[in-house]
Design a protein around this motif. Structure first.
Motif, PDB file in Angstrom:
ATOM      1  N   GLU A 107      -6.861  -2.436  -8.086  1.00  0.00           N
ATOM      2  CA  GLU A 107      -7.531  -2.851  -9.305  1.00  0.00           C
ATOM      3  C   GLU A 107      -7.265  -1.887 -10.454  1.00  0.00           C
ATOM      4  N   VAL A 108      -7.062  -2.441 -11.643  1.00  0.00           N
ATOM      5  CA  VAL A 108      -6.941  -1.659 -12.865  1.00  0.00           C
ATOM      6  C   VAL A 108      -8.319  -1.596 -13.510  1.00  0.00           C
ATOM      7  N   ARG A 153     -11.413  -1.745 -15.926  1.00  0.00           N
ATOM      8  CA  ARG A 153     -11.623  -2.474 -17.164  1.00  0.00           C
ATOM      9  C   ARG A 153     -12.001  -1.529 -18.293  1.00  0.00           C
ATOM     10  N   GLU A 177     -12.940  -4.949 -22.734  1.00  0.00           N
ATOM     11  CA  GLU A 177     -12.774  -6.040 -21.786  1.00  0.00           C
ATOM     12  C   GLU A 177     -14.099  -6.437 -21.162  1.00  0.00           C
ATOM     13  N   THR A 220     -11.445 -12.653 -13.082  1.00  0.00           N
ATOM     14  CA  THR A 220     -11.036 -11.818 -11.959  1.00  0.00           C
ATOM     15  C   THR A 220     -10.591 -10.440 -12.445  1.00  0.00           C
ATOM     16  N   ARG A 275      -8.202  -7.134 -12.972  1.00  0.00           N
ATOM     17  CA  ARG A 275      -6.770  -6.899 -13.179  1.00  0.00           C
ATOM     18  C   ARG A 275      -6.212  -6.285 -11.897  1.00  0.00           C
ATOM     19  N   ARG A 293      -2.747  -5.000  -9.707  1.00  0.00           N
ATOM     20  CA  ARG A 293      -1.327  -4.693  -9.602  1.00  0.00           C
ATOM     21  C   ARG A 293      -0.767  -5.388  -8.356  1.00  0.00           C
ATOM     22  N   PRO A 338       0.071 -10.941  -9.458  1.00  0.00           N
ATOM     23  CA  PRO A 338       0.003 -11.546 -10.798  1.00  0.00           C
ATOM     24  C   PRO A 338      -0.696 -12.895 -10.812  1.00  0.00           C
ATOM     25  N   SER A 388      -4.477 -12.068 -11.051  1.00  0.00           N
ATOM     26  CA  SER A 388      -4.903 -11.000 -11.953  1.00  0.00           C
ATOM     27  C   SER A 388      -5.432 -11.518 -13.282  1.00  0.00           C
ATOM     28  N   PHE A 389      -6.666 -11.112 -13.619  1.00  0.00           N
ATOM     29  CA  PHE A 389      -7.304 -11.332 -14.917  1.00  0.00           C
ATOM     30  C   PHE A 389      -7.271 -12.802 -15.328  1.00  0.00           C
ATOM     31  N   GLN A 390      -7.832 -13.633 -14.477  1.00  0.00           N
ATOM     32  CA  GLN A 390      -7.883 -15.071 -14.714  1.00  0.00           C
ATOM     33  C   GLN A 390      -9.323 -15.527 -14.945  1.00  0.00           C
TER      34      GLN A 390
END
Length: 524
Positions: A40-41, A43, A47, A416, A418, A420, A423, A426-428
């Motif tokens: 996870e990236v 937030r 964001e 969701t 972010r 790695r 894709p 990720s972030f949907q």
């Protein structure tokens, strides 16, 4: 701990953990429940504020919300009108990743054979099993079928089983930690002979454990406007037991295989966002007391948030898949390496039977690569787009859904994390209509079998996306954990416990509003 006891623990669900949950609304994921397998990236504060705004419940039902038709965000797929509606890859999947999806699909459909066999990469079935493939339970990646009566063969349904465990019964060190010694909740263990799941098939030379038997009685319910609904009340029995009687006090719980779409997106929801919805003590006084399930991850050797399974007993798609291979098909994996599956020490012939580990460098019947491909496939089964989102009756039904309070459990949308390396997830902005929490559904739906933190009347909120395509995919309709409901209205009318006031509103509302509500659900 032996491999079998690991499997038995997961078969009876995640056992109670003694640490607390700290809800953090739309914030960073608490480290003690972070998804250990996801990269996870973090937030940014901007964001977090943006997500809070976009996931706020609407009060405008004059038109669809922005992106509402895209149930799975960028991963949404076109809504097909055939039985393949749930079998498409994530809509945002890159071409070079589609091969992994297709190979995973092949493994999901693969028919396993018993050992010994000349097909060394396909043997290892059983000796006890419920199905020969994943697809045999999750028909066309959708819901399974329950039997219609005592003369029908059970299709895609089985019984979980456990027995009460005395509070002073000796436990291993890990069992003691998982059980949360000192907790007031009851503890359960697998049946000493039948294990944690009952299998109704066996390979040659072995006896199946039982035959699934169900009887229905009908109950007529009066609705407003002179309408009625007929509910089926099931009674379940493990008939023709192959290994003697069940242990005293054995608790049985039927399970129909659920639909497979959107699992990777549910896995990608930040744990903190789920915990922010939990209200175990009903602090806000709305009568809804969602509780988070905590489970032990046997792959990562640590506690994690439970998300998958009808009582949220598994933390990840990969671990849920490995448990299904072991319990449903009798196929070992790096997570559950016992080649004899759910066979107990009392089933000596079963444990001594030939297995399919020969020729495998990992000494398991499906290796890490194969399990990884099945996991990739399961994560990326696309969610079909909504239909008729702007239809006036659908919009009216949406307002009824919101005004009745259904969103208290069936949380419409999330963003969701972010991620790695993932894709597609990720972030949907997604619309699953679930909070992934445990809720008391009342005595009518109770299986009276505790599973981890879940009591005998608690179930995880079922995601509603795709539910309107059940007939298209499965050729019939059957809802709830055991398929007793034959229509969406019947499923709603079975709600009790925390949802009892909302059920009563559905009973009392004008017939036109009730029809609009069902029309809205059919559009999901």
């Amino acid at each position: 701990m032996s491999p079998l006891s690991r499997l038995q623990l997961v078969m009876i669900g995640a056992l109670l953990l003694s640490f607390s949950l700290v809800p953090l609304a739309h914030s960073q994921t608490p480290p003690d429940v972070a998804a250990a397998h996801l990269d996870e990236v973090p937030r940014t504060s901007a964001e977090i504020a943006r997500i809070r705004d976009v996931t706020r419940l609407t009060a405008d039902f004059s038109a669809p919300e922005p992106f509402e038709a895209n149930s799975g965000g960028g991963a949404t797929v076109r809504a097909r009108t055939t039985a393949d509606a749930f079998s498409q890859a994530s809509g945002n999947m890159a071409f070079e990743r589609e091969l992994d999806f297709k190979v995973g699909d092949g493994l999901f459909r693969k028919l396993w054979v018993s050992s010994p066999s000349s097909t060394l990469v396909s043997d290892g079935l059983g000796p006890l099993f419920n199905a020969r493939s994943c697809q045999a339970c999750h028909l066309k990646d959708g819901r399974g079928h329950p039997p219609e009566g005592p003369q029908d063969d059970a299709v895609s349904i089985f019984l979980r089983v456990s027995v009460p465990s005395a509070q002073d019964a000796p436990l291993s060190e890990i069992e003691a930690f998982l059980a949360g010694i000192g907790d007031d909740s009851p503890r359960t263990r697998p049946d000493p002979v039948y294990g944690g799941q009952m299998q109704d098939f066996a390979t040659a030379g072995h006896a199946a454990e039982y035959r699934f038997d169900v009887r229905y009685t009908e109950q007529t319910l009066a609705l407003s406007g002179g309408e009625t609904a007929v509910l089926r009340v099931p009674t379940y029995r493990a008939a023709d037991l192959g290994y003697g009687p069940l242990a005293p006090g054995a608790m049985l719980s039927p399970r129909v295989a659920p639909q497979m779409i959107g699992l990777g997106l549910l896995e990608a929801i930040a744990a903190g966002d789920i915990l922010a919805l939990a209200d175990p003590d009903d602090a806000d006084g709305d009568g809804i007391s969602g509780r988070a399930q905590k489970v032990w991850s046997f792959e990562h050797n640590r506690p994690m948030l439970g998300r998958f399974g009808l009582k949220a007993g598994a933390p990840t798609v990969r671990e849920q898949s490995a448990a299904a291979f072991a319990g449903d098909i009798g196929i070992s994996s790096p997570i559950f390496p016992a080649a004899f599956g759910d066979c107990t020490e009392a089933q000596t012939d079963c444990r001594a039977a030939p297995d399919g580990t020969s020729g495998s460098p990992e000494a398991t019947e499906i290796g890490a690569d194969g399990l990884g491909l099945v996991t990739f496939y399961a994560r990326n089964l696309g969610v079909p787009a909504r239909r008729d989102v702007a239809d006036p009756q659908v919009l009216r039904g949406k307002q009824v859904f919101y005004d009745t309070g259904c969103t208290a459990c069936h949380q419409p949308k999330f963003v969701t994390a972010r991620l790695r390396g993932q894709p597609e997830q990720s972030f949907q902005l997604i619309w699953p209509y679930t909070d992934l929490l445990l809720h008391d559904m009342g005595p009518g739906l109770a299986d009276n079998r505790p599973e981890g933190r879940a009591t005998g009347s608690e179930w995880r909120t079922a995601p509603l996306w795709g539910i309107g395509l059940t007939q298209t995919v499965s050729g019939q309709q059957s809802y709830l954990h055991d398929g007793r409901a034959r229509t969406l209205l019947e499923a709603v009318l079975w709600h009790g416990g925390e949802a009892l006031p909302h059920r009563q509103q559905v009973i009392d509302m004008p017939p036109a509003d009730r029809a609009a509500l069902i029309r809205y659900l059919e559009s999901l």
